[in-house]
Design an enzyme around this catalytic site. Structure first.
Site, mmCIF file in Angstrom:
data_model
loop_
_atom_site.group_PDB
_atom_site.id
_atom_site.type_symbol
_atom_site.label_atom_id
_atom_site.label_comp_id
_atom_site.label_asym_id
_atom_site.label_seq_id
_atom_site.Cartn_x
_atom_site.Cartn_y
_atom_site.Cartn_z
ATOM 1 N N GLY A 1 0.762 -1.241 0.000
ATOM 2 C CA GLY A 1 0.000 0.000 0.000
ATOM 3 C C GLY A 1 0.792 1.290 0.000
ATOM 4 O O GLY A 1 0.333 2.300 -0.517
ATOM 5 N N GLU B 1 3.974 4.030 6.172
ATOM 6 C CA GLU B 1 2.772 3.199 5.988
ATOM 7 C C GLU B 1 1.729 3.925 5.149
ATOM 8 O O GLU B 1 1.699 5.164 5.119
ATOM 9 C CB GLU B 1 2.149 2.921 7.355
ATOM 10 N N ASP B 2 0.861 3.150 4.517
ATOM 11 C CA ASP B 2 -0.234 3.747 3.746
ATOM 12 C C ASP B 2 -1.340 4.258 4.664
ATOM 13 O O ASP B 2 -1.790 5.385 4.562
ATOM 14 C CB ASP B 2 -0.807 2.743 2.729
ATOM 15 N N ASP C 1 -5.177 1.757 10.592
ATOM 16 C CA ASP C 1 -6.590 1.485 10.856
ATOM 17 C C ASP C 1 -6.700 1.086 12.334
ATOM 18 O O ASP C 1 -6.787 1.934 13.203
ATOM 19 C CB ASP C 1 -7.023 0.384 9.880
ATOM 20 N N LYS D 1 -6.987 6.474 10.837
ATOM 21 C CA LYS D 1 -8.395 6.418 11.267
ATOM 22 C C LYS D 1 -8.430 6.519 12.792
ATOM 23 O O LYS D 1 -8.370 5.504 13.490
ATOM 24 C CB LYS D 1 -9.036 5.089 10.820
ATOM 25 N N PHE E 1 -13.990 2.386 4.384
ATOM 26 C CA PHE E 1 -12.989 1.716 3.560
ATOM 27 C C PHE E 1 -12.652 2.613 2.371
ATOM 28 O O PHE E 1 -13.534 3.086 1.660
ATOM 29 C CB PHE E 1 -13.491 0.360 3.071
ATOM 30 N N VAL E 2 -11.364 2.865 2.169
ATOM 31 C CA VAL E 2 -10.939 3.775 1.102
ATOM 32 C C VAL E 2 -9.954 3.094 0.156
ATOM 33 O O VAL E 2 -9.277 2.129 0.544
ATOM 34 C CB VAL E 2 -10.309 5.071 1.682
ATOM 35 N N ASP F 1 -5.756 -0.523 -1.935
ATOM 36 C CA ASP F 1 -6.495 -1.398 -2.854
ATOM 37 C C ASP F 1 -7.783 -1.947 -2.253
ATOM 38 O O ASP F 1 -7.990 -1.929 -1.041
ATOM 39 C CB ASP F 1 -5.616 -2.606 -3.209
ATOM 40 N N ARG G 1 -5.374 0.786 -6.932
ATOM 41 C CA ARG G 1 -4.196 1.408 -6.312
ATOM 42 C C ARG G 1 -3.712 2.642 -7.078
ATOM 43 O O ARG G 1 -3.045 3.508 -6.523
ATOM 44 C CB ARG G 1 -3.029 0.414 -6.247
HETATM 45 P P1 IMP Z 1 -4.247 -2.059 10.713
HETATM 46 O O1 IMP Z 1 -3.250 -3.117 11.055
HETATM 47 O O2 IMP Z 1 -5.636 -2.412 11.153
HETATM 48 O O3 IMP Z 1 -3.835 -0.673 11.199
HETATM 49 O O4 IMP Z 1 -4.382 -2.019 9.135
HETATM 50 C C1 IMP Z 1 -3.363 -1.563 8.332
HETATM 51 C C2 IMP Z 1 -3.417 -2.161 6.952
HETATM 52 O O5 IMP Z 1 -4.727 -2.576 6.567
HETATM 53 C C3 IMP Z 1 -3.023 -1.115 5.941
HETATM 54 O O6 IMP Z 1 -1.631 -1.104 5.743
HETATM 55 C C4 IMP Z 1 -3.807 -1.527 4.708
HETATM 56 O O7 IMP Z 1 -3.090 -2.483 3.964
HETATM 57 C C5 IMP Z 1 -5.059 -2.163 5.250
HETATM 58 N N1 IMP Z 1 -6.169 -1.197 5.327
HETATM 59 C C6 IMP Z 1 -6.723 -0.657 6.440
HETATM 60 N N2 IMP Z 1 -7.725 0.169 6.145
HETATM 61 C C7 IMP Z 1 -7.825 0.170 4.784
HETATM 62 C C8 IMP Z 1 -8.690 0.870 3.848
HETATM 63 O O8 IMP Z 1 -9.577 1.677 4.199
HETATM 64 N N3 IMP Z 1 -8.448 0.619 2.532
HETATM 65 C C9 IMP Z 1 -7.491 -0.236 2.094
HETATM 66 N N4 IMP Z 1 -6.670 -0.900 2.924
HETATM 67 C C10 IMP Z 1 -6.831 -0.693 4.269
#
Ligand code: IMP
Length: 189
Positions: free
Chosen positions: A55, A110-111, A114, A142, A163-164, A170, A176
């Site tokens: 991402g 990081e992208d 969440d 978020k 979700f974005v 993606d 992407r």
């Molecule tokens: P976390 O571990 O829950 O913080 O999630 C992080 C990873 O989940 C990111 O690096 C993304 O790959 C994926 N992710 C989380 N939210 C989204 C979203 O809204 N769109 C796309 N990918 C997401």
């Protein structure tokens, strides 16, 4: 680029809309701002900038183009979402870094943060190698979802719990390449 895209048949979520929430211009402006803060922070130093695949590849590429310091790059790949739109709750390391980060200044890019699970995993993993300093930059954050005990040094934009896609992010590996950020809006049935 349209500010609203109807997802064509044959693609995930066909018939629903992608609604622009951050324009391509705002994306680029914010990336330049973060890069200038990072440049000030590491003036005279050579940090290793570590991109989290897949991402973060566009954010990482745009970010480093704006840096006016010397730096090294490396990448790692993790997965916590599989092909879905919700975290699976476990993080898998799919590809590790190859650089020796012991005693080095490290910036992880990081992208999106969440739940913060991926970030916690990365922090733990990096700290094992005793870097001289460790900071995190994420393009999207978020705040309503992220666990409260994580700390981020640079966040591009705070967004709602939705979700974005776009700018590297993606849905089932596509979208992407969109230059802005789009929310997936499900049509009322
Ligand atoms: P976390 O571990 O829950 O913080 O999630 C992080 C990873 O989940 C990111 O690096 C993304 O790959 C994926 N992710 C989380 N939210 C989204 C979203 O809204 N769109 C796309 N990918 C997401």
């Amino acid at each position: 680029m349209d500010s609203e895209i109807i997802i064509p048949q044959g693609f995930p979520f066909a018939g629903n809309k992608l609604e622009e929430i951050i324009s391509p211009d705002s994306v680029q402006k914010r990336v330049a701002e973060i890069a200038s803060e990072i440049s000030v922070m590491y003036q005279g130093k050579v940090p290793i900038i570590i991109g989290v695949l897949n991402g973060a590849f566009l954010f990482m590429a745009d970010l480093v183009r704006h840096l006016d310091i010397q730096f090294e790059v490396d990448f790692l790949k993790i997965d916590s979402y599989g092909d879905g739109t919700k975290s699976t709750g476990t993080v898998r390391l799919l590809k590790d870094i190859s650089a020796d980060i012991t005693g080095r200044h490290v910036v992880v890019v990081e992208d999106i943060v969440d739940t913060g699970l991926s970030l916690k995993f990365l922090k733990h993993r990096m700290e094992e190698a005793s870097p001289k300093s460790l900071r995190f930059a994420t393009f999207l954050y978020k705040p309503d979802v992220a666990s409260k005990d994580i700390s981020i040094d640079w966040a591009g934009f705070n967004i709602e719990d939705q979700f974005v896609v776009g700018y590297g992010l993606d849905l089932k590996q596509i979208y992407r390449g969109l230059p802005g950020i789009y929310a997936v809006k499900e049509e009322d049935k």
